[in-house]
Design an enzyme around this catalytic site. Structure first.
Site, PDB file in Angstrom:
ATOM      1  N   PRO A  65       0.852  -1.189   0.000  1.00  0.00           N
ATOM      2  CA  PRO A  65       0.000   0.000   0.000  1.00  0.00           C
ATOM      3  C   PRO A  65       0.891   1.244   0.000  1.00  0.00           C
ATOM      4  O   PRO A  65       1.904   1.289   0.697  1.00  0.00           O
ATOM      5  CB  PRO A  65      -0.806  -0.125   1.289  1.00  0.00           C
ATOM      6  CG  PRO A  65      -0.142  -1.165   2.104  1.00  0.00           C
ATOM      7  CD  PRO A  65       0.720  -1.974   1.211  1.00  0.00           C
ATOM      8  N   HIS A  66       0.522   2.214  -0.803  1.00  0.00           N
ATOM      9  CA  HIS A  66       1.347   3.398  -0.950  1.00  0.00           C
ATOM     10  C   HIS A  66       0.494   4.580  -1.365  1.00  0.00           C
ATOM     11  O   HIS A  66      -0.611   4.412  -1.864  1.00  0.00           O
ATOM     12  CB  HIS A  66       2.443   3.156  -1.998  1.00  0.00           C
ATOM     13  CG  HIS A  66       1.889   2.804  -3.336  1.00  0.00           C
ATOM     14  ND1 HIS A  66       1.494   1.512  -3.650  1.00  0.00           N
ATOM     15  CD2 HIS A  66       1.644   3.552  -4.433  1.00  0.00           C
ATOM     16  CE1 HIS A  66       1.038   1.500  -4.895  1.00  0.00           C
ATOM     17  NE2 HIS A  66       1.116   2.726  -5.391  1.00  0.00           N
ATOM     18  N   ALA A  67       1.049   5.768  -1.151  1.00  0.00           N
ATOM     19  CA  ALA A  67       0.359   6.980  -1.582  1.00  0.00           C
ATOM     20  C   ALA A  67       1.374   8.088  -1.781  1.00  0.00           C
ATOM     21  O   ALA A  67       2.358   8.188  -1.049  1.00  0.00           O
ATOM     22  CB  ALA A  67      -0.674   7.407  -0.545  1.00  0.00           C
TER      23      ALA A  67
END
Length: 182
Positions: A65-67
């Site tokens: 998960p990344h942003a």
């Protein structure tokens, strides 16, 4: 900035008991927010918004998960080892038990792309995953990921160099999957 140093500074949580993806994203946001010099709610919203675009599971029990967000002041990374696999809509339909979460300043997208490419090359290695899944020491995970990322950069840059020297130290028991030319 050497982005691979993030591995040496990353938060590592082992045997986390998180029952579903939403709990994992909330926990990741909690672990990342302070390191990224941002508010927890902003980190959580950014991770959830990215996940809504499509699952960040890579397969083989791994999710990333990344942003990228304007609210993030500095890059942050957290590795979360789960006590039991969780459904993450993985392409191979396997549950996820290794989560490497990243949050990154939107203004530094090129750095993020380079690091995420490296992660996608090194993390699926079965020997490395075995180490992560069996590790009792966060420091061992940090140093191994850092060494693997440096070795991968050396290999990808076309410089033969002494990749073995990067990996040997305490990590000799976990082979590097790439071709090493003497």
């Amino acid at each position: 900035m050497d982005t691979f140093n993030l591995f040496l500074e990353m938060d590592v949580s082992l045997a986390a008991i998180l029952p579903h993806r939403e709990a994992i994203l909330a926990f990741a946001a909690d672990r990342l927010a302070e390191r990224a010099d941002m508010e927890y709610e902003d980190a959580k919203a950014a991770l959830n918004a990215r996940e809504r675009l499509g699952a960040t599971a890579l397969g083989n029990g791994i999710a990333m998960p990344h942003a990228l967000t304007r609210a993030c002041v500095r890059p942050a990374c957290a590795l979360i080892g789960l006590s039991s696999p969780v459904d993450f809509d993985a392409p191979d339909e396997k549950g996820v038990d290794v989560v490497l979460a990243l949050i990154w300043p939107q203004s530094r997208a090129q750095e993020f792309l380079k690091l995420s490419s490296t992660i996608n090359r090194i993390l699926p290695d079965p020997a490395l995953l075995q180490l992560i899944r069996g590790a009792s020491s966060p420091e061992r995970i940090r140093s191994m990921l850092h060494a693997r990322a440096r070795a991968d950069r050396q290999r990808m840059s076309g410089g033969i160099g002494d990749v073995r020297a990067i990996l040997c130290h305490e990590h000799a028991s976990v082979p590097y999957p790439g071709r090493i030319v003497p």
